[in-house]
Design a protein around this motif. Structure first.
Motif, PDB file in Angstrom:
ATOM      1  N   MET A   1       0.987  -1.260   0.140  1.00 59.19           N
ATOM      2  CA  MET A   1      -0.265   0.080   0.043  1.00 59.19           C
ATOM      3  C   MET A   1       0.989   1.175  -0.117  1.00 59.19           C
ATOM      4  N   PRO A   2       0.497   2.423  -0.268  1.00 55.09           N
ATOM      5  CA  PRO A   2       1.361   3.616  -0.230  1.00 55.09           C
ATOM      6  C   PRO A   2       1.899   3.797   1.092  1.00 55.09           C
ATOM      7  N   ASP A   3       1.371   3.543   2.186  1.00 49.06           N
ATOM      8  CA  ASP A   3       1.981   3.852   3.434  1.00 49.06           C
ATOM      9  C   ASP A   3       1.987   2.905   4.293  1.00 49.06           C
ATOM     10  N   HIS A   4       1.987   1.454   3.952  1.00 46.64           N
ATOM     11  CA  HIS A   4       2.029   0.383   4.690  1.00 46.64           C
ATOM     12  C   HIS A   4       1.855  -0.915   3.842  1.00 46.64           C
ATOM     13  N   ILE A   5       2.314  -2.143   4.362  1.00 48.74           N
ATOM     14  CA  ILE A   5       2.167  -3.256   3.481  1.00 48.74           C
ATOM     15  C   ILE A   5       1.394  -4.544   4.553  1.00 48.74           C
ATOM     16  N   HIS A   6       0.632  -4.962   3.715  1.00 50.58           N
ATOM     17  CA  HIS A   6      -0.072  -6.278   4.292  1.00 50.58           C
ATOM     18  C   HIS A   6       0.548  -7.393   3.820  1.00 50.58           C
ATOM     19  N   ILE A   7       0.822  -8.357   4.849  1.00 47.95           N
ATOM     20  CA  ILE A   7       1.593  -9.595   4.443  1.00 47.95           C
ATOM     21  C   ILE A   7       1.129 -10.627   5.293  1.00 47.95           C
ATOM     22  N   PHE A   8       0.805 -11.784   4.531  1.00 51.91           N
ATOM     23  CA  PHE A   8       0.365 -13.029   5.242  1.00 51.91           C
ATOM     24  C   PHE A   8       1.498 -13.975   5.300  1.00 51.91           C
ATOM     25  N   ILE A   9       1.892 -14.397   6.265  1.00 50.20           N
ATOM     26  CA  ILE A   9       3.193 -15.211   6.199  1.00 50.20           C
ATOM     27  C   ILE A   9       3.078 -16.327   7.240  1.00 50.20           C
ATOM     28  N   ASP A  10       3.635 -17.544   6.692  1.00 51.12           N
ATOM     29  CA  ASP A  10       3.520 -18.685   7.551  1.00 51.12           C
ATOM     30  C   ASP A  10       5.052 -18.893   8.219  1.00 51.12           C
ATOM     31  N   VAL A  11       5.150 -18.983   9.440  1.00 50.69           N
ATOM     32  CA  VAL A  11       6.550 -18.902  10.020  1.00 50.69           C
ATOM     33  C   VAL A  11       6.590 -20.049  11.042  1.00 50.69           C
ATOM     34  N   PRO A  12       7.703 -20.578  11.398  1.00 50.32           N
ATOM     35  CA  PRO A  12       7.587 -21.574  12.396  1.00 50.32           C
ATOM     36  C   PRO A  12       7.057 -21.276  13.678  1.00 50.32           C
ATOM     37  N   GLN A  13       6.550 -22.167  14.449  1.00 48.59           N
ATOM     38  CA  GLN A  13       5.648 -21.683  15.738  1.00 48.59           C
ATOM     39  C   GLN A  13       6.839 -21.182  16.882  1.00 48.59           C
ATOM     40  N   THR A  14       7.958 -21.463  16.698  1.00 47.09           N
ATOM     41  CA  THR A  14       9.134 -21.140  17.437  1.00 47.09           C
ATOM     42  C   THR A  14       9.485 -19.840  17.496  1.00 47.09           C
ATOM     43  N   VAL A  15       9.375 -19.093  16.497  1.00 49.66           N
ATOM     44  CA  VAL A  15       9.809 -17.758  16.270  1.00 49.66           C
ATOM     45  C   VAL A  15       8.845 -16.625  16.612  1.00 49.66           C
ATOM     46  N   ALA A  16       9.529 -15.812  17.464  1.00 52.32           N
ATOM     47  CA  ALA A  16       8.516 -14.639  18.058  1.00 52.32           C
ATOM     48  C   ALA A  16       8.043 -13.697  16.862  1.00 52.32           C
ATOM     49  N   PRO A  17       6.859 -13.337  16.836  1.00 51.23           N
ATOM     50  CA  PRO A  17       6.393 -12.307  15.938  1.00 51.23           C
ATOM     51  C   PRO A  17       7.261 -10.844  15.791  1.00 51.23           C
ATOM     52  N   CYS A  18       7.851 -10.492  16.797  1.00 52.27           N
ATOM     53  CA  CYS A  18       8.726  -9.192  16.745  1.00 52.27           C
ATOM     54  C   CYS A  18      10.006  -9.515  16.010  1.00 52.27           C
ATOM     55  N   ASP A  19      10.249 -10.978  16.175  1.00 50.25           N
ATOM     56  CA  ASP A  19      11.637 -11.348  15.469  1.00 50.25           C
ATOM     57  C   ASP A  19      11.207 -11.413  14.008  1.00 50.25           C
ATOM     58  N   VAL A  20      10.284 -11.983  13.457  1.00 57.37           N
ATOM     59  CA  VAL A  20       9.689 -12.108  12.038  1.00 57.37           C
ATOM     60  C   VAL A  20       9.630 -10.450  11.600  1.00 57.37           C
ATOM     61  N   VAL A  21       9.051  -9.525  12.438  1.00 57.55           N
ATOM     62  CA  VAL A  21       9.089  -8.307  11.655  1.00 57.55           C
ATOM     63  C   VAL A  21      10.305  -7.845  11.803  1.00 57.55           C
ATOM     64  N   ARG A  22      11.275  -7.975  12.727  1.00 52.60           N
ATOM     65  CA  ARG A  22      12.440  -7.313  12.625  1.00 52.60           C
ATOM     66  C   ARG A  22      13.487  -7.977  11.306  1.00 52.60           C
ATOM     67  N   THR A  23      13.363  -9.171  11.062  1.00 57.23           N
ATOM     68  CA  THR A  23      13.917  -9.810  10.051  1.00 57.23           C
ATOM     69  C   THR A  23      13.410  -9.445   8.642  1.00 57.23           C
ATOM     70  N   LEU A  24      11.992  -9.101   8.263  1.00 52.07           N
ATOM     71  CA  LEU A  24      11.638  -8.804   7.290  1.00 52.07           C
ATOM     72  C   LEU A  24      11.860  -7.378   6.773  1.00 52.07           C
ATOM     73  N   LYS A  25      11.913  -6.323   8.092  1.00 51.90           N
ATOM     74  CA  LYS A  25      12.264  -4.964   7.866  1.00 51.90           C
ATOM     75  C   LYS A  25      13.672  -4.932   7.480  1.00 51.90           C
ATOM     76  N   SER A  26      14.526  -5.761   8.241  1.00 57.76           N
ATOM     77  CA  SER A  26      16.245  -5.763   7.681  1.00 57.76           C
ATOM     78  C   SER A  26      16.336  -6.124   6.612  1.00 57.76           C
TER      79      SER A  26
END
Length: 88
Positions: A11-36
Motif C-alpha cells: 500500500m502507499p504507506d504500509h504493507i499487508h503480508i500473510f506469512i507462515d513461520v515456524p511456531q518457535t519464532v516470535a512475531p517481533c523477530d519475524v517483523v525485525r527480520t523482514l524489515k531488515s
C-alpha cells in the motif's frame, strides 16, 4: 528463515503480508527480520534511496501490527489482503 509468504499487498504507506513461520519464532523477530532484509535489498536496488535515508533516519517505522490465524480461515486472510489493491 523458513518463512513462506502466502499473500502480500504493498500500500502507499504500509504493507499487508500473510506469512507462515515456524511456531518457535516470535512475531517481533519475524517483523525485525523482514524489515531488515527488505531494507538491505531496497538500498541495494536503489542506491539513492540509501543516501536519502542516511540523512533523515530509518526506512521503516517502529510500529507494526501482528495477528495470528485461528479464529478466521487462511482463505479469509488471503481474500482480505488481495482486496486491498482494489481500495488503493
Amino acid at each position: 528463515y523458513n518463512y513462506h509468504i502466502k499473500a502480500l499487498e504493498v500500500m502507499p504507506d504500509h504493507i499487508h503480508i500473510f506469512i507462515d513461520v515456524p511456531q518457535t519464532v516470535a512475531p517481533c523477530d519475524v517483523v525485525r527480520t523482514l524489515k531488515s532484509i527488505s531494507t538491505i535489498e531496497l538500498f541495494r536496488a536503489f542506491p539513492k534511496l540509501k543516501q536519502f535515508y542516511a540523512k533523515c533516519g530509518v526506512l521503516w517505522s517502529r510500529g507494526y501490527f501482528v495477528s495470528t490465524v485461528g479464529h478466521i480461515s487462511e482463505a479469509t486472510v488471503i481474500k482480505y489482503i488481495e482486496e486491498q489493491k482494489n481500495d488503493k
